[in-house]
Design an enzyme around this catalytic site. Sequence first.
Site, PDB file in Angstrom:
ATOM      1  N   ARG A  46      34.235  53.819  56.761  1.00 52.05           N
ATOM      2  CA  ARG A  46      34.150  53.526  58.196  1.00 52.05           C
ATOM      3  C   ARG A  46      35.114  54.388  58.995  1.00 52.05           C
ATOM      4  NH1 ARG A  46      34.751  47.148  57.615  1.00 52.05           N
ATOM      5  NH2 ARG A  46      36.412  48.039  56.376  1.00 52.05           N
ATOM      6  N   LYS A 104      29.748  41.122  44.123  1.00 52.91           N
ATOM      7  CA  LYS A 104      29.267  39.830  43.586  1.00 52.91           C
ATOM      8  C   LYS A 104      28.487  39.035  44.615  1.00 52.91           C
ATOM      9  CE  LYS A 104      33.423  39.934  43.889  1.00 52.91           C
ATOM     10  NZ  LYS A 104      34.865  40.010  43.866  1.00 52.91           N
ATOM     11  N   GLU A 128      28.473  45.418  36.213  1.00 44.68           N
ATOM     12  CA  GLU A 128      29.494  44.824  35.333  1.00 44.68           C
ATOM     13  C   GLU A 128      30.747  44.390  36.101  1.00 44.68           C
ATOM     14  OE1 GLU A 128      29.576  44.444  31.602  1.00 44.68           O
ATOM     15  OE2 GLU A 128      31.030  43.116  32.537  1.00 44.68           O
ATOM     16  N   GLY A 133      36.144  41.516  36.940  1.00 48.13           N
ATOM     17  CA  GLY A 133      36.796  42.827  37.031  1.00 48.13           C
ATOM     18  C   GLY A 133      36.668  43.693  35.796  1.00 48.13           C
ATOM     19  N   GLU A 189      44.270  36.897  49.993  1.00 48.09           N
ATOM     20  CA  GLU A 189      44.034  37.638  51.221  1.00 48.09           C
ATOM     21  C   GLU A 189      44.478  36.811  52.421  1.00 48.09           C
ATOM     22  OE1 GLU A 189      40.107  39.205  51.439  1.00 48.09           O
ATOM     23  OE2 GLU A 189      40.114  39.773  49.322  1.00 48.09           O
ATOM     24  N   LYS A 204      29.977  34.396  41.210  1.00 46.62           N
ATOM     25  CA  LYS A 204      30.075  34.868  39.826  1.00 46.62           C
ATOM     26  C   LYS A 204      29.327  33.932  38.879  1.00 46.62           C
ATOM     27  CE  LYS A 204      34.436  37.197  40.794  1.00 46.62           C
ATOM     28  NZ  LYS A 204      35.899  37.032  40.885  1.00 46.62           N
TER      29      LYS A 204
HETATM   30  P1  NAP Z   1      37.985  47.372  50.337  1.00 42.12           P
HETATM   31  O1  NAP Z   1      39.332  47.797  49.855  1.00 42.12           O
HETATM   32  O2  NAP Z   1      37.907  46.540  51.560  1.00 42.12           O
HETATM   33  O3  NAP Z   1      37.159  48.723  50.601  1.00 42.12           O
HETATM   34  C1  NAP Z   1      35.904  48.717  51.229  1.00 42.12           C
HETATM   35  C2  NAP Z   1      35.519  50.160  51.525  1.00 42.12           C
HETATM   36  O4  NAP Z   1      34.190  50.170  52.062  1.00 42.12           O
HETATM   37  C3  NAP Z   1      36.403  50.845  52.559  1.00 42.12           C
HETATM   38  O5  NAP Z   1      36.652  52.167  52.169  1.00 42.12           O
HETATM   39  C4  NAP Z   1      35.577  50.823  53.844  1.00 42.12           C
HETATM   40  O6  NAP Z   1      35.816  51.908  54.696  1.00 42.12           O
HETATM   41  C5  NAP Z   1      34.172  50.911  53.285  1.00 42.12           C
HETATM   42  N1  NAP Z   1      33.179  50.297  54.154  1.00 42.12           N
HETATM   43  C6  NAP Z   1      33.044  48.977  54.447  1.00 42.12           C
HETATM   44  N2  NAP Z   1      32.001  48.794  55.275  1.00 42.12           N
HETATM   45  C7  NAP Z   1      31.463  50.020  55.492  1.00 42.12           C
HETATM   46  C8  NAP Z   1      30.372  50.496  56.264  1.00 42.12           C
HETATM   47  N3  NAP Z   1      29.620  49.673  56.975  1.00 42.12           N
HETATM   48  N4  NAP Z   1      30.117  51.816  56.244  1.00 42.12           N
HETATM   49  C9  NAP Z   1      30.863  52.679  55.532  1.00 42.12           C
HETATM   50  N5  NAP Z   1      31.912  52.285  54.764  1.00 42.12           N
HETATM   51  C10 NAP Z   1      32.206  50.981  54.767  1.00 42.12           C
HETATM   52  O7  NAP Z   1      37.170  46.638  49.209  1.00 42.12           O
HETATM   53  P2  NAP Z   1      37.453  46.619  47.630  1.00 42.12           P
HETATM   54  O8  NAP Z   1      38.529  45.644  47.343  1.00 42.12           O
HETATM   55  O9  NAP Z   1      37.574  48.003  47.122  1.00 42.12           O
HETATM   56  O10 NAP Z   1      36.104  45.922  47.103  1.00 42.12           O
HETATM   57  C11 NAP Z   1      34.884  46.652  47.045  1.00 42.12           C
HETATM   58  C12 NAP Z   1      33.838  45.819  46.315  1.00 42.12           C
HETATM   59  O11 NAP Z   1      34.297  45.579  44.984  1.00 42.12           O
HETATM   60  C13 NAP Z   1      33.568  44.434  46.924  1.00 42.12           C
HETATM   61  O12 NAP Z   1      32.223  44.103  46.764  1.00 42.12           O
HETATM   62  C14 NAP Z   1      34.430  43.518  46.079  1.00 42.12           C
HETATM   63  O13 NAP Z   1      33.926  42.189  46.035  1.00 42.12           O
HETATM   64  C15 NAP Z   1      34.311  44.175  44.727  1.00 42.12           C
HETATM   65  N6  NAP Z   1      35.413  43.883  43.818  1.00 42.12           N
HETATM   66  C16 NAP Z   1      36.693  44.128  44.201  1.00 42.12           C
HETATM   67  C17 NAP Z   1      37.732  43.851  43.323  1.00 42.12           C
HETATM   68  C18 NAP Z   1      39.157  44.107  43.705  1.00 42.12           C
HETATM   69  O14 NAP Z   1      40.060  43.860  42.878  1.00 42.12           O
HETATM   70  N7  NAP Z   1      39.442  44.620  44.898  1.00 42.12           N
HETATM   71  C19 NAP Z   1      37.438  43.300  42.065  1.00 42.12           C
HETATM   72  C20 NAP Z   1      36.115  43.090  41.679  1.00 42.12           C
HETATM   73  C21 NAP Z   1      35.106  43.388  42.578  1.00 42.12           C
HETATM   74  P3  NAP Z   1      37.259  52.117  55.404  1.00 42.12           P
HETATM   75  O15 NAP Z   1      38.226  52.377  54.286  1.00 42.12           O
HETATM   76  O16 NAP Z   1      37.100  53.323  56.244  1.00 42.12           O
HETATM   77  O17 NAP Z   1      37.526  50.863  56.132  1.00 42.12           O
END
Ligand code: NAP
Length: 451
Positions: A46, A104, A128, A133, A189, A204
């Site tokens: 974004r 998820k 996966e 995770g 969070e 999940k």
């Molecule tokens: P995050 O840190 O919030 O990152 C989200 C990314 O997506 C950011 O780079 C954001 O851009 C981009 N984004 C969001 N909406 C967008 C849009 N409309 N257009 C273009 N880019 C967009 O999220 P995360 O923690 O990495 O998690 C990502 C996914 O993995 C989620 O589905 C989450 O449930 C899953 N997950 C995460 C973890 C974990 O430990 N974090 C574990 C298991 C699963 P900007 O950076 O520019 O804002």
Amino acid sequence: MSDSIKVALLGCGVVGSQVVRLLDEQADELAARVGAPVELAGIAVRRPQRHADVPAGLLTTDPAALVARPDVDVVVELMGGIEPARDLLLDALKNGRSVVSANKALLAEEGEALAAAARESGADLYYEASVAGAIPLLRPIQQSLAGDRIRRVAGIVNGTTNFILSAMESTGAGYADALEEAGRLGYAEADPTADVDGYDAASKAAILASLAFHTRVTAADVYREGIRDVTAADIASARALGCTVKLLAICEQVETADGGAVSARVYPAMIPRSHPLASVSGAFNAVFVEADAAGPLMFYGQGAGGPQTASAVLGDLVAAARNKVIGGRGPRDTAYAHLPVQPMGDVRTRYHVNVDVHDRAGVLAAVATVFADHDVSIATVKQEGRGGDDEGHGGEGTSPATLVVVTHEAPDAALRATVEALSGLESVRGVASILRVEDLGRPVSALGGSQ
Ligand code: NAP
């Protein structure tokens, strides 16, 4: 070596940035394993200004255009949320691009539509990282146990709530203080709703139940209670019983008169301290899988975190890329069983109930009668508070006391009716807390399978 496999990365946050790092650092090994170099075609975000650490030429704010590029082979979605991720992935799959996602919420909501799109175009759909995770869990369920019959998948799939409950257990802190500590250390969070109210675990559970029982289960099908109401007193009661409190996701295939059903539920429950899940503390995850032939299996590890989750994402990416190179495809999701979801009222478990009473003669008998009237059999009862003893023979008068009742297994609906009737008793001041007691050691045969 074949032509390079081009990857469209949607999202470059906590997980996405680690995928970028690992793709770069391990480029040569990944190419050797896949049989072709794996290269980023572009990265959709974004706010590009926040991503100075990735090559500017790769960044775009137009994920739809990136997904539509003809040179893209695999789309890796790490944005989160339902839209625009849903439409982007459906478009990708319809156009034959393979998809890897850690989302998820999306998989639990739209798994059927995504699987259908993948089936129709022959593309791969891997996810996966969406459950637990770094822990390899979906692939073992879907592939390694494909020849077995899974009866139960139960475990701790949310690190935030496990951290909070572990902190309450080890320090005696209340829920609010433990949540604050989790926030301070980065485990919760700013808005912890998805975690503490059980939504994350329910998504999940839906994914796990769908894969384990070959039946489409959505997050809305999963019975859900969070941990906001768990008190320090509940934790202390659990300890007195030789138990600890965990937020569990439980998926079971149960026998019913109509030929079977799937039970999927998320709630805090007491489990015996001797059970391996009881010693899973902090932000770790662990899942028990019980299958007819394999018996019990336990999967343990880090359920979140950038590098940890990226490990699972890269495993999927390598699988999808290999399939592109050899012209094959991965296993399909199968939902042939079409089992109904068991209503929560029919689910049988044990209960720990604290009943606040006026400490006077006959109160124990009155309370016991209400349980008996609803066919909920009492295993133990203990009186705490002024004038009472362990057999519940309280002193005369109207001083407050608490009856701690532990039941045998009973249907949830019967326990609910019991609690409602208790509230109507003149000698009962209120039902202070109800926690389920899960005997996860019940043998597979108790669920209707053969040993
Ligand atoms: P995050 O840190 O919030 O990152 C989200 C990314 O997506 C950011 O780079 C954001 O851009 C981009 N984004 C969001 N909406 C967008 C849009 N409309 N257009 C273009 N880019 C967009 O999220 P995360 O923690 O990495 O998690 C990502 C996914 O993995 C989620 O589905 C989450 O449930 C899953 N997950 C995460 C973890 C974990 O430990 N974090 C574990 C298991 C699963 P900007 O950076 O520019 O804002």
